[in-house]
Write a protein that holds these residues in place. Sequence first.
Motif, PDB file in Angstrom:
ATOM      1  N   PRO A 184    -102.277 -41.873  47.574  1.00  9.84           N
ATOM      2  CA  PRO A 184    -101.107 -42.463  48.231  1.00  9.84           C
ATOM      3  C   PRO A 184     -99.847 -41.649  47.939  1.00  9.84           C
ATOM      4  CG  PRO A 184    -102.386 -44.146  47.110  1.00  9.84           C
ATOM      5  CD  PRO A 184    -102.930 -42.826  46.664  1.00  9.84           C
ATOM      6  N   ILE A 185     -98.966 -41.614  48.908  1.00  8.99           N
ATOM      7  CA  ILE A 185     -97.714 -40.852  48.786  1.00  8.99           C
ATOM      8  C   ILE A 185     -96.672 -41.663  48.024  1.00  8.99           C
ATOM      9  CG2 ILE A 185     -95.817 -39.821  50.105  1.00  8.99           C
ATOM     10  CD1 ILE A 185     -97.890 -39.304  52.346  1.00  8.99           C
ATOM     11  N   GLN A 186     -95.973 -40.985  47.137  1.00  9.73           N
ATOM     12  CA  GLN A 186     -94.924 -41.633  46.347  1.00  9.73           C
ATOM     13  C   GLN A 186     -93.696 -40.713  46.324  1.00  9.73           C
ATOM     14  OE1 GLN A 186     -95.138 -44.648  44.735  1.00  9.73           O
ATOM     15  NE2 GLN A 186     -97.287 -45.028  45.257  1.00  9.73           N
ATOM     16  N   ASN A 187     -92.590 -41.131  46.967  1.00  8.89           N
ATOM     17  CA  ASN A 187     -91.327 -40.392  46.872  1.00  8.89           C
ATOM     18  C   ASN A 187     -90.167 -41.361  47.072  1.00  8.89           C
ATOM     19  OD1 ASN A 187     -90.932 -40.718  49.708  1.00  8.89           O
ATOM     20  ND2 ASN A 187     -92.163 -38.869  50.092  1.00  8.89           N
ATOM     21  N   ASP A 188     -88.972 -40.842  47.185  1.00  8.88           N
ATOM     22  CA  ASP A 188     -87.799 -41.716  47.292  1.00  8.88           C
ATOM     23  C   ASP A 188     -87.733 -42.448  48.621  1.00  8.88           C
ATOM     24  OD1 ASP A 188     -87.003 -40.932  44.785  1.00  8.88           O
ATOM     25  OD2 ASP A 188     -85.664 -39.333  45.515  1.00  8.88           O
ATOM     26  N   ALA A 189     -88.345 -41.891  49.651  1.00 10.39           N
ATOM     27  CA  ALA A 189     -88.254 -42.507  50.981  1.00 10.39           C
ATOM     28  C   ALA A 189     -89.404 -43.471  51.259  1.00 10.39           C
ATOM     29  CB  ALA A 189     -88.213 -41.419  52.055  1.00 10.39           C
ATOM     30  N   VAL A 190     -90.601 -43.134  50.783  1.00 14.29           N
ATOM     31  CA  VAL A 190     -91.799 -43.917  51.098  1.00 14.29           C
ATOM     32  C   VAL A 190     -92.664 -44.019  49.840  1.00 14.29           C
ATOM     33  CG1 VAL A 190     -93.919 -44.004  52.443  1.00 14.29           C
ATOM     34  CG2 VAL A 190     -91.819 -43.219  53.507  1.00 14.29           C
ATOM     35  N   THR A 191     -93.150 -45.214  49.566  1.00  7.99           N
ATOM     36  CA  THR A 191     -94.141 -45.407  48.504  1.00  7.99           C
ATOM     37  C   THR A 191     -95.379 -46.063  49.102  1.00  7.99           C
ATOM     38  OG1 THR A 191     -93.307 -47.578  47.858  1.00  7.99           O
ATOM     39  CG2 THR A 191     -92.352 -45.651  46.760  1.00  7.99           C
ATOM     40  N   MET A 192     -96.525 -45.724  48.562  1.00  6.20           N
ATOM     41  CA  MET A 192     -97.787 -46.268  49.076  1.00  6.20           C
ATOM     42  C   MET A 192     -98.718 -46.575  47.914  1.00  6.20           C
ATOM     43  SD  MET A 192     -98.597 -43.618  52.203  1.00  6.20           S
ATOM     44  CE  MET A 192     -97.315 -43.151  53.391  1.00  6.20           C
ATOM     45  N   ASP A 193     -99.621 -47.501  48.139  1.00  6.62           N
ATOM     46  CA  ASP A 193    -100.709 -47.740  47.201  1.00  6.62           C
ATOM     47  C   ASP A 193    -101.880 -48.321  47.988  1.00  6.62           C
ATOM     48  OD1 ASP A 193    -102.166 -47.985  44.782  1.00  6.62           O
ATOM     49  OD2 ASP A 193    -100.247 -48.231  43.739  1.00  6.62           O
ATOM     50  N   LEU A 211    -112.268 -46.237  55.597  1.00  7.72           N
ATOM     51  CA  LEU A 211    -111.519 -45.151  54.969  1.00  7.72           C
ATOM     52  C   LEU A 211    -110.049 -45.271  55.345  1.00  7.72           C
ATOM     53  CD1 LEU A 211    -110.525 -42.470  56.905  1.00  7.72           C
ATOM     54  CD2 LEU A 211    -112.966 -42.426  57.303  1.00  7.72           C
ATOM     55  N   TYR A 212    -109.206 -44.656  54.535  1.00  7.77           N
ATOM     56  CA  TYR A 212    -107.788 -44.542  54.855  1.00  7.77           C
ATOM     57  C   TYR A 212    -107.345 -43.133  54.498  1.00  7.77           C
ATOM     58  CZ  TYR A 212    -106.877 -44.939  49.837  1.00  7.77           C
ATOM     59  OH  TYR A 212    -106.859 -44.722  48.486  1.00  7.77           O
ATOM     60  N   ALA A 213    -106.252 -42.682  55.089  1.00 14.86           N
ATOM     61  CA  ALA A 213    -105.706 -41.363  54.793  1.00 14.86           C
ATOM     62  C   ALA A 213    -104.207 -41.384  55.040  1.00 14.86           C
ATOM     63  CB  ALA A 213    -106.387 -40.296  55.648  1.00 14.86           C
ATOM     64  N   CYS A 214    -103.457 -40.709  54.177  1.00 13.68           N
ATOM     65  CA  CYS A 214    -101.995 -40.642  54.274  1.00 13.68           C
ATOM     66  C   CYS A 214    -101.570 -39.176  54.171  1.00 13.68           C
ATOM     67  CB  CYS A 214    -101.331 -41.438  53.147  1.00 13.68           C
ATOM     68  SG  CYS A 214    -102.043 -43.066  52.849  1.00 13.68           S
ATOM     69  N   TYR A 215    -100.759 -38.710  55.111  1.00 11.95           N
ATOM     70  CA  TYR A 215    -100.305 -37.320  55.109  1.00 11.95           C
ATOM     71  C   TYR A 215     -98.807 -37.247  55.380  1.00 11.95           C
ATOM     72  CZ  TYR A 215    -105.305 -36.579  55.847  1.00 11.95           C
ATOM     73  OH  TYR A 215    -106.673 -36.612  55.740  1.00 11.95           O
ATOM     74  N   GLN A 216     -98.141 -36.323  54.684  1.00 16.90           N
ATOM     75  CA  GLN A 216     -96.745 -36.040  55.011  1.00 16.90           C
ATOM     76  C   GLN A 216     -96.747 -34.908  56.036  1.00 16.90           C
ATOM     77  OE1 GLN A 216     -94.118 -35.690  51.705  1.00 16.90           O
ATOM     78  NE2 GLN A 216     -92.303 -35.299  52.981  1.00 16.90           N
ATOM     79  N   ILE A 217     -96.301 -35.239  57.261  1.00 19.47           N
ATOM     80  CA  ILE A 217     -96.340 -34.287  58.361  1.00 19.47           C
ATOM     81  C   ILE A 217     -95.250 -33.222  58.209  1.00 19.47           C
ATOM     82  CG2 ILE A 217     -96.163 -34.044  60.869  1.00 19.47           C
ATOM     83  CD1 ILE A 217     -97.202 -36.971  61.039  1.00 19.47           C
ATOM     84  N   ASP A 218     -94.042 -33.678  57.936  1.00 21.66           N
ATOM     85  CA  ASP A 218     -92.916 -32.772  57.657  1.00 21.66           C
ATOM     86  C   ASP A 218     -91.959 -33.517  56.733  1.00 21.66           C
ATOM     87  OD1 ASP A 218     -91.478 -34.540  59.335  1.00 21.66           O
ATOM     88  OD2 ASP A 218     -91.882 -33.308  61.103  1.00 21.66           O
ATOM     89  N   ASP A 271     -95.842 -52.044  45.683  1.00 21.23           N
ATOM     90  CA  ASP A 271     -97.088 -51.959  46.448  1.00 21.23           C
ATOM     91  C   ASP A 271     -98.320 -52.341  45.618  1.00 21.23           C
ATOM     92  OD1 ASP A 271     -96.094 -50.772  49.027  1.00 21.23           O
ATOM     93  OD2 ASP A 271     -95.396 -49.233  47.646  1.00 21.23           O
ATOM     94  N   LYS A 272     -98.431 -51.792  44.425  1.00 17.37           N
ATOM     95  CA  LYS A 272     -99.614 -52.038  43.615  1.00 17.37           C
ATOM     96  C   LYS A 272     -99.746 -53.513  43.250  1.00 17.37           C
ATOM     97  CE  LYS A 272    -102.083 -50.198  39.607  1.00 17.37           C
ATOM     98  NZ  LYS A 272    -102.071 -49.156  38.550  1.00 17.37           N
ATOM     99  N   LEU A 306    -104.153 -51.157  52.258  1.00 15.63           N
ATOM    100  CA  LEU A 306    -103.127 -50.113  52.129  1.00 15.63           C
ATOM    101  C   LEU A 306    -101.763 -50.731  52.313  1.00 15.63           C
ATOM    102  CD1 LEU A 306    -102.531 -47.063  51.887  1.00 15.63           C
ATOM    103  CD2 LEU A 306    -102.762 -46.914  54.382  1.00 15.63           C
ATOM    104  N   SER A 307    -100.918 -50.571  51.283  1.00 16.15           N
ATOM    105  CA  SER A 307     -99.545 -51.086  51.327  1.00 16.15           C
ATOM    106  C   SER A 307     -98.564 -49.925  51.365  1.00 16.15           C
ATOM    107  CB  SER A 307     -99.283 -51.982  50.110  1.00 16.15           C
ATOM    108  OG  SER A 307     -97.930 -52.391  50.093  1.00 16.15           O
ATOM    109  N   ILE A 308     -97.570 -50.019  52.243  1.00 16.22           N
ATOM    110  CA  ILE A 308     -96.561 -48.970  52.394  1.00 16.22           C
ATOM    111  C   ILE A 308     -95.174 -49.618  52.352  1.00 16.22           C
ATOM    112  CG2 ILE A 308     -95.730 -47.089  53.858  1.00 16.22           C
ATOM    113  CD1 ILE A 308     -98.546 -47.330  55.279  1.00 16.22           C
ATOM    114  N   THR A 309     -94.330 -49.094  51.512  1.00 15.69           N
ATOM    115  CA  THR A 309     -92.955 -49.575  51.468  1.00 15.69           C
ATOM    116  C   THR A 309     -92.015 -48.454  51.891  1.00 15.69           C
ATOM    117  OG1 THR A 309     -93.481 -51.090  49.632  1.00 15.69           O
ATOM    118  CG2 THR A 309     -91.144 -50.570  50.017  1.00 15.69           C
ATOM    119  N   ILE A 310     -91.240 -48.745  52.923  1.00 13.95           N
ATOM    120  CA  ILE A 310     -90.231 -47.794  53.416  1.00 13.95           C
ATOM    121  C   ILE A 310     -88.890 -48.230  52.880  1.00 13.95           C
ATOM    122  CG2 ILE A 310     -89.263 -46.662  55.447  1.00 13.95           C
ATOM    123  CD1 ILE A 310     -91.688 -47.685  57.016  1.00 13.95           C
ATOM    124  N   GLN A 311     -88.250 -47.368  52.106  1.00 11.61           N
ATOM    125  CA  GLN A 311     -87.003 -47.729  51.444  1.00 11.61           C
ATOM    126  C   GLN A 311     -85.809 -47.662  52.412  1.00 11.61           C
ATOM    127  OE1 GLN A 311     -87.229 -48.945  48.531  1.00 11.61           O
ATOM    128  NE2 GLN A 311     -89.347 -48.329  48.106  1.00 11.61           N
TER     129      GLN A 311
END
Length: 483
Positions: free
Chosen positions: A262-271, A284-291, A454-455, A478-483
């Motif tokens: 899962p992606i974890q940064n200041d803009a988006v967190t995932m678990d 299955l699940y998949a998370c990618y940072q496109i740009d 998320d967790k 899959l949980s996603i939080t957009i800050q």
Amino acid sequence: MVKLDSQVKGKTCGHHTSEGIVITDRNKIIVAVNDGAVTLTGYSKEQLIGQSFQILLSDEHYVEKYELIWKSVLENGYWEGEIEHLIDNDRKLVRMLTVYSLTGTADEFYVWRFSDVETIIRSPKSEQMLQAIYETAPIAVIPLCKNMTVMDWGNAAETLFGWKREEVIGRQFFSFFHDHPQCIAMFSHQLKNSTGERTVRRKDGTFVDVAYSAIPVTDSDGNVMGYMMMVTDITKQKQKEAEYKKQLELAKKIQQSVLTPPIQNDAVTMDAIYISSDDLSGDLYACYQIDYDRYGVIIIDVMGHGISSSLVSMLLRSLLRGLIVRVIDPVYVAIELEKHVQNLFPNDANGIRYLFSMIYLVIDTKKKQIEYTNAGHPAGLLVTEDGEIIELDKGGLAIGSPFSVPFEKEVIHYQKRTRLFLYTDGILDEMDSSILQSMNKIRNYTKMYSHLPDKQFLHMLIDHSRSPMNPSDDICLLSITIQ
């Protein structure tokens, strides 16, 4: 056709008795007969072996009588009664028929013994017939006294256990079992038919896995007089099961290892939480940072269980990163996935079918928008900072559907902190016995716990499940939080 080994077959064909003995396989095909059967039926051995036992029954009795016989044998392992059967000149004779089920895990055989009704009346207990069973049974058939001591011991029992007849007569049968105290306690409180698996110690000290079936022998008042114990070696089967389980666990680990972190940064967190069922599955699940500003997130559920759904899932996983980063747009990602799978399985080639649901979404933190398409998947949920719930249910049919419906996408704009929750249908089975109630509960819990990280949010949902550690289907959250 299942065949008896040459030793057993020879003994059957050579057994001399006034009563006929016919042995059939699981398909009711005759595999061995004795001389008595030849005498009583008028058929030669060559005419009987390879034929269905139906050849010995009259047509008008076949439907009701023959089916009743098989029903009783399958349920009770035994049937006895009078039948009419044909002989070679089409004359009908009334015979007494007794059928014993000799059931093993590898092969199943049935001993049919029949004789003239007058003979049965004169001699209701035939020691010769019992001896024939001991000699011809392809598995160990062991008669026991009421106190579970051995009454008789045939060749198959000697081969399986390694003990000779004179060494075991009068011996407590369960003394051969590795856990014999538990077995004795079990049978002392259970007088009905009992089946199970145990480990036995052979005379040479080696251990063998066996399957057993105990049939109580009762008198006319229903009192238990003893037991007929049928035992067969399942060591090879258990070894295969252990190897299969080992390979299954390895496959599960491989499946989980390819799930993206899962992606974890200041803009988006995932678990995420992935709990596998006993069978291989296709979640299955998949998370990618496109740009810098955009993120692609997908959750997929390949229909069905087992190796086929797992392989399709792994195939899709190998395509995702390149596809999502290159195509981006949710509708075109869905179209490209469908094309890829259609090329691999054109027109259900070789009987292989595929069908999978998915939600794919693109989060754009710069434009503050979420684009998604839902291809026949349970609706994902979006919870705004104000507590409003939006269902992510727009899109189209599951990929692989025989109906051709264009995919659509939905665009949702947000301003403040937003929670996204995606899941596969395994969680619905664990929330409630009613799917509708499960969906309502998920909506309520998602709104109730949306303020949690998320967790913690995902673990609160799991805590409300009935048996989350042993699900009937894979659970993928899959949980996603957009800050």
